[in-house]
Design a protein around this motif. Structure first.
Motif, PDB file in Angstrom:
ATOM      1  N   GLN A 164       0.818  -1.211   0.000  1.00 54.74           N
ATOM      2  CA  GLN A 164       0.000   0.000   0.000  1.00 54.74           C
ATOM      3  C   GLN A 164       0.848   1.256   0.000  1.00 54.74           C
ATOM      4  OE1 GLN A 164      -3.121  -0.670   3.225  1.00 54.74           O
ATOM      5  NE2 GLN A 164      -4.139   0.690   1.788  1.00 54.74           N
ATOM      6  N   HIS A 165       1.976   1.204   0.686  1.00 52.86           N
ATOM      7  CA  HIS A 165       2.862   2.376   0.788  1.00 52.86           C
ATOM      8  C   HIS A 165       4.286   1.957   0.435  1.00 52.86           C
ATOM      9  CE1 HIS A 165      -0.329   4.718   2.654  1.00 52.86           C
ATOM     10  NE2 HIS A 165      -0.566   3.692   3.438  1.00 52.86           N
ATOM     11  N   PRO A 166       4.520   1.539  -0.813  1.00 52.61           N
ATOM     12  CA  PRO A 166       5.856   1.039  -1.172  1.00 52.61           C
ATOM     13  C   PRO A 166       6.917   2.121  -1.016  1.00 52.61           C
ATOM     14  CG  PRO A 166       4.509   1.393  -3.135  1.00 52.61           C
ATOM     15  CD  PRO A 166       3.606   1.564  -1.965  1.00 52.61           C
ATOM     16  N   PRO A 167       7.980   1.846  -0.260  1.00 54.92           N
ATOM     17  CA  PRO A 167       9.019   2.863  -0.069  1.00 54.92           C
ATOM     18  C   PRO A 167       9.869   3.077  -1.306  1.00 54.92           C
ATOM     19  CG  PRO A 167       9.615   0.816   1.038  1.00 54.92           C
ATOM     20  CD  PRO A 167       8.214   0.636   0.548  1.00 54.92           C
ATOM     21  N   ARG A 168       9.913   2.082  -2.184  1.00 56.26           N
ATOM     22  CA  ARG A 168      10.646   2.181  -3.459  1.00 56.26           C
ATOM     23  C   ARG A 168      10.140   1.089  -4.384  1.00 56.26           C
ATOM     24  NH1 ARG A 168      15.298  -1.249  -2.002  1.00 56.26           N
ATOM     25  NH2 ARG A 168      15.497  -1.297   0.266  1.00 56.26           N
ATOM     26  N   LYS A 169      10.470   1.188  -5.657  1.00 56.36           N
ATOM     27  CA  LYS A 169       9.967   0.226  -6.630  1.00 56.36           C
ATOM     28  C   LYS A 169      10.464  -1.192  -6.340  1.00 56.36           C
ATOM     29  CE  LYS A 169       9.187   3.361 -10.523  1.00 56.36           C
ATOM     30  NZ  LYS A 169       9.540   3.685 -11.927  1.00 56.36           N
ATOM     31  N   ASP A 170      11.725  -1.288  -5.993  1.00 54.77           N
ATOM     32  CA  ASP A 170      12.314  -2.583  -5.703  1.00 54.77           C
ATOM     33  C   ASP A 170      12.066  -2.922  -4.235  1.00 54.77           C
ATOM     34  OD1 ASP A 170      13.750  -4.884  -5.498  1.00 54.77           O
ATOM     35  OD2 ASP A 170      15.722  -3.958  -5.821  1.00 54.77           O
ATOM     36  N   LEU A 171      11.208  -3.906  -3.985  1.00 52.63           N
ATOM     37  CA  LEU A 171      10.849  -4.249  -2.616  1.00 52.63           C
ATOM     38  C   LEU A 171      11.735  -5.350  -2.035  1.00 52.63           C
ATOM     39  CD1 LEU A 171       6.944  -4.120  -2.761  1.00 52.63           C
ATOM     40  CD2 LEU A 171       8.562  -2.348  -2.066  1.00 52.63           C
ATOM     41  N   THR A 172      12.849  -5.615  -2.681  1.00 54.92           N
ATOM     42  CA  THR A 172      13.804  -6.566  -2.115  1.00 54.92           C
ATOM     43  C   THR A 172      14.796  -5.826  -1.224  1.00 54.92           C
ATOM     44  OG1 THR A 172      15.293  -6.350  -4.015  1.00 54.92           O
ATOM     45  CG2 THR A 172      13.626  -8.083  -4.115  1.00 54.92           C
ATOM     46  N   ASN A 173      15.283  -6.519  -0.217  1.00 54.43           N
ATOM     47  CA  ASN A 173      16.310  -5.978   0.679  1.00 54.43           C
ATOM     48  C   ASN A 173      15.897  -4.660   1.341  1.00 54.43           C
ATOM     49  OD1 ASN A 173      18.109  -8.123  -0.059  1.00 54.43           O
ATOM     50  ND2 ASN A 173      18.605  -7.000  -1.938  1.00 54.43           N
ATOM     51  N   LEU A 174      14.648  -4.609   1.798  1.00 57.86           N
ATOM     52  CA  LEU A 174      14.196  -3.414   2.514  1.00 57.86           C
ATOM     53  C   LEU A 174      14.923  -3.303   3.846  1.00 57.86           C
ATOM     54  CD1 LEU A 174      10.333  -3.474   1.884  1.00 57.86           C
ATOM     55  CD2 LEU A 174      12.116  -2.320   0.574  1.00 57.86           C
TER      56      LEU A 174
ATOM     57  N   ALA B 265       5.335   6.468   8.592  1.00 61.42           N
ATOM     58  CA  ALA B 265       5.048   7.891   8.375  1.00 61.42           C
ATOM     59  C   ALA B 265       3.911   8.063   7.378  1.00 61.42           C
ATOM     60  CB  ALA B 265       6.305   8.611   7.889  1.00 61.42           C
ATOM     61  N   GLN B 266       3.943   7.308   6.275  1.00 63.76           N
ATOM     62  CA  GLN B 266       2.894   7.390   5.261  1.00 63.76           C
ATOM     63  C   GLN B 266       1.531   7.021   5.851  1.00 63.76           C
ATOM     64  OE1 GLN B 266       3.073   7.577   1.367  1.00 63.76           O
ATOM     65  NE2 GLN B 266       4.564   9.032   2.142  1.00 63.76           N
ATOM     66  N   GLU B 267       1.500   5.996   6.661  1.00 61.97           N
ATOM     67  CA  GLU B 267       0.242   5.558   7.264  1.00 61.97           C
ATOM     68  C   GLU B 267      -0.340   6.615   8.191  1.00 61.97           C
ATOM     69  OE1 GLU B 267       0.795   0.700   7.296  1.00 61.97           O
ATOM     70  OE2 GLU B 267       1.269   1.843   9.095  1.00 61.97           O
ATOM     71  N   ASN B 268       0.534   7.453   8.739  1.00 60.44           N
ATOM     72  CA  ASN B 268       0.071   8.512   9.636  1.00 60.44           C
ATOM     73  C   ASN B 268      -0.104   9.847   8.922  1.00 60.44           C
ATOM     74  OD1 ASN B 268       0.028   7.604  12.694  1.00 60.44           O
ATOM     75  ND2 ASN B 268       1.710   6.512  11.713  1.00 60.44           N
ATOM     76  N   GLY B 269      -0.027   9.817   7.593  1.00 58.96           N
ATOM     77  CA  GLY B 269      -0.325  11.012   6.811  1.00 58.96           C
ATOM     78  C   GLY B 269       0.856  11.923   6.542  1.00 58.96           C
ATOM     79  N   PHE B 270       2.075  11.478   6.840  1.00 60.27           N
ATOM     80  CA  PHE B 270       3.262  12.305   6.623  1.00 60.27           C
ATOM     81  C   PHE B 270       4.025  11.810   5.396  1.00 60.27           C
ATOM     82  CE2 PHE B 270       2.248  12.912  11.055  1.00 60.27           C
ATOM     83  CZ  PHE B 270       2.535  14.248  11.293  1.00 60.27           C
ATOM     84  N   ALA B 271       4.696  12.734   4.717  1.00 61.06           N
ATOM     85  CA  ALA B 271       5.409  12.388   3.498  1.00 61.06           C
ATOM     86  C   ALA B 271       6.643  11.553   3.771  1.00 61.06           C
ATOM     87  CB  ALA B 271       5.797  13.659   2.747  1.00 61.06           C
ATOM     88  N   SER B 272       7.227  11.684   4.962  1.00 68.92           N
ATOM     89  CA  SER B 272       8.461  10.956   5.274  1.00 68.92           C
ATOM     90  C   SER B 272       8.608  10.850   6.783  1.00 68.92           C
ATOM     91  CB  SER B 272       9.671  11.687   4.688  1.00 68.92           C
ATOM     92  OG  SER B 272       9.842  12.938   5.338  1.00 68.92           O
ATOM     93  N   TRP B 273       9.502   9.973   7.210  1.00 72.04           N
ATOM     94  CA  TRP B 273       9.773   9.857   8.647  1.00 72.04           C
ATOM     95  C   TRP B 273      10.414  11.132   9.207  1.00 72.04           C
ATOM     96  CZ3 TRP B 273       8.501   7.223  12.810  1.00 72.04           C
ATOM     97  CH2 TRP B 273       9.291   7.353  13.952  1.00 72.04           C
ATOM     98  N   PRO B 274      11.389  11.741   8.535  1.00 69.75           N
ATOM     99  CA  PRO B 274      11.931  13.006   9.069  1.00 69.75           C
ATOM    100  C   PRO B 274      10.861  14.085   9.241  1.00 69.75           C
ATOM    101  CG  PRO B 274      13.410  12.117   7.417  1.00 69.75           C
ATOM    102  CD  PRO B 274      12.166  11.274   7.365  1.00 69.75           C
TER     103      PRO B 274
END
Length: 499
Positions: free
Chosen positions: A33-43, A53-62
């Motif tokens: 639902q909130h992919p951090p990058r296209k390649d989901l290997t080695n996250l 952060a995305q789940e809480n409505g923010f664009a990023s953790w910082p």
């Protein structure tokens, strides 16, 4: 804000990371639902902090961390929920957040525009005129104003809303401003007012002040409103349907008035017979009636024009649209059926074909996804069951990655959804919009044009009873207060299902 609150979110990210490694279905769904990058290997851990952060409505953790340290995590989270609620038109949720924390939008110019706080806007512009054209998050102030649906909660503030529009333009705002949409199309302020917010007063104001009615979106979405006010405004201002899908979208609702208005506005008939699909094929698959087919034929639709190797009459019969078929046959149209078409027509006519199955390799492309295409039409469950019996797939995703069970949920059709669930579809599937079964039902509960007559709560219950996980952040982000309460009660009664 206490460090414990951020530490709790860090722990959530750590647990999500572990569950992702173990390929827990609920974790896979959240990551997709909130992919951090296209390649989901080695996250890595930072990727899971991004998801939190995305789940809480923010664009990023910082960004989440900075806001939490500045105002406290609880207030920062409430503020983000308010921003998202206003951006998505969740006026009930916005009202609830403001009732709990009335000063939440204070000093935030974009939110004050969206909430029609005229005095605050006047004061801010007097001090800083450049605010009228500044980017405030992803939107400029005139876009915060035009996309707001607050007018439906506070219609008495119409005068303040229009006064704010005047102020913004006086200070340099562009009535043709826009923002990029999810599919790459530009979403103009006019689309925000008419197509998104159903705000005819602001739409008329924008047109009167030079907004372009041919923005590629407004005319199409004006057909979805359940009235013709937006269409009339746009057509009177010079909108042209050529090159848009407005006519076909009006046909989705079997709206004779809208189709008549659009046909009258055409300068030619080319759009009826070419493009992604012909008008007669579209009328057949959308369940339009005989009158609609006759309107199209009278306007110049070609009753012999094939689409992807399918004849309009065969197509109408396969899709179970006897009225469109009757309109064509009344004008002398005839055609032969292939073996596969004959089997599909039998299913549409209520006839079983024991021992017979369609050959997938011989099936014309437009028939391959018929289950997904017709399930929202009235009284089609028996038809669907006969299609599955002759070999049509029950869980195939469409071009947008949406599966039939997700469509049934988005449409708010519990009987159809319950039958599809009995076939054991993939409950962890994430569609091309990033939607799970649960989030797709919730999206439909707020955005499906027929939502007032559908039962999305029953669909939520079916999904939860089938075992889908209930993400805690979904509960607070749900726009409808009745469904927010339902999910809260479910979470309290079944805490083990909450992730």
């Amino acid at each position: 804000m206490s460090d414990t609150s951020l530490d709790k979110l860090r722990l959530d990210a750590k647990l999500l990371h572990r569950a992702w490694i173990a390929r827990e279905p609920w974790a896979v769904g959240r990551v997709r639902q909130h992919p951090p990058r296209k390649d989901l290997t080695n996250l890595v851990r930072a990727d899971f902090l991004f998801i939190i952060a995305q789940e809480n409505g923010f664009a990023s953790w910082p960004r989440l961390k900075a806001e939490a340290e500045r105002t406290g995590l609880d207030r920062a989270a409430r503020l983000q929920r308010l921003k998202v609620a206003l951006a998505h038109g969740q006026v009930d949720l916005a009202e609830s957040l403001l009732a709990e924390t009335p000063d939440l939008p204070d000093g935030l110019f974009g939110l004050e525009c969206a909430l029609y706080r005229r005095a605050a806007v006047e004061q801010a512009l007097a001090a800083r005129p450049e605010l009228a054209v500044q980017q405030l998050g992803p939107r400029t102030p005139i876009l915060h104003l035009s996309f707001s649906r607050w007018i439906h909660k506070c219609p008495e503030l119409e005068g303040d809303m229009l006064a704010i529009a005047d102020l913004l333009v006086e200070h340099g705002a562009d009535v043709n401003d826009g923002l990029p949409g999810p599919d790459g199309h530009r979403l103009s302020a006019l689309y925000g007012a008419i197509g998104h917010a159903d705000n005819m007063a602001l739409g008329e104001w924008l047109l009167d002040h030079g907004a372009d009615p041919n923005d590629g979106e407004s005319l199409y979405h004006a057909t979805e409103l359940g009235h013709h006010g937006g269409l009339r405004l746009l057509l009177a201002a010079g909108a042209t349907p050529e090159g848009t899908n407005a006519l076909f979208r009006a046909m989705d609702f079997n709206d004779h008035v809208a189709v008549g208005m659009l046909l009258e506005a055409y300068s030619g008939i080319e759009d009826l017979n070419r493009g992604a699909i012909t008008a007669l094929h579209h009328a057949a698959r959308r369940g339009c009636d005989r009158r609609m087919a006759e309107m199209l034929l009278d306007a110049g639709a070609d009753p012999e024009r094939r689409w992807q190797d399918t004849h309009p009459l065969a197509f109408a019969k396969v899709y179970g649209n006897a009225q469109v078929a009757a309109a064509l046959e009344a004008r002398g149209v005839i055609c032969d059926l292939s073996r596969e078409e004959a089997l599909l027509v039998r299913a549409a006519e209520g006839l079983d074909s024991p021992g017979d199955c369609v050959d997938p390799d011989r099936l014309a492309e437009p028939y391959r996804n018929i289950v997904r295409e017709i399930l929202h039409l009235p009284d089609r469950l028996d038809h669907l069951q006969r299609l599955i019996a002759i070999g049509l797939p029950f869980d195939a995703a469409d071009a947008h990655g949406v599966t039939p069970v997700q469509i049934a949920g988005w449409e708010g059709l519990p009987e159809t959804m319950g039958w599809l669930l009995s076939l054991r579809p993939d409950l962890g599937h994430v569609n091309g919009y990033g939607g799970t079964l649960l989030s797709t039902i919730l999206h439909g509960s707020e955005n499906n044009p027929a939502r007032a007559d559908r039962d999305h709560e029953a669909c939520l219950r079916l999904a939860l009873e089938a075992g889908v996980a209930l993400p805690r952040h979904v509960i607070t982000a749900t726009g409808r207060s009745d469904l927010r309460q339902f999910l809260s009660d479910w979470a309290e009664a079944r805490p083990g299902q909450v992730v």
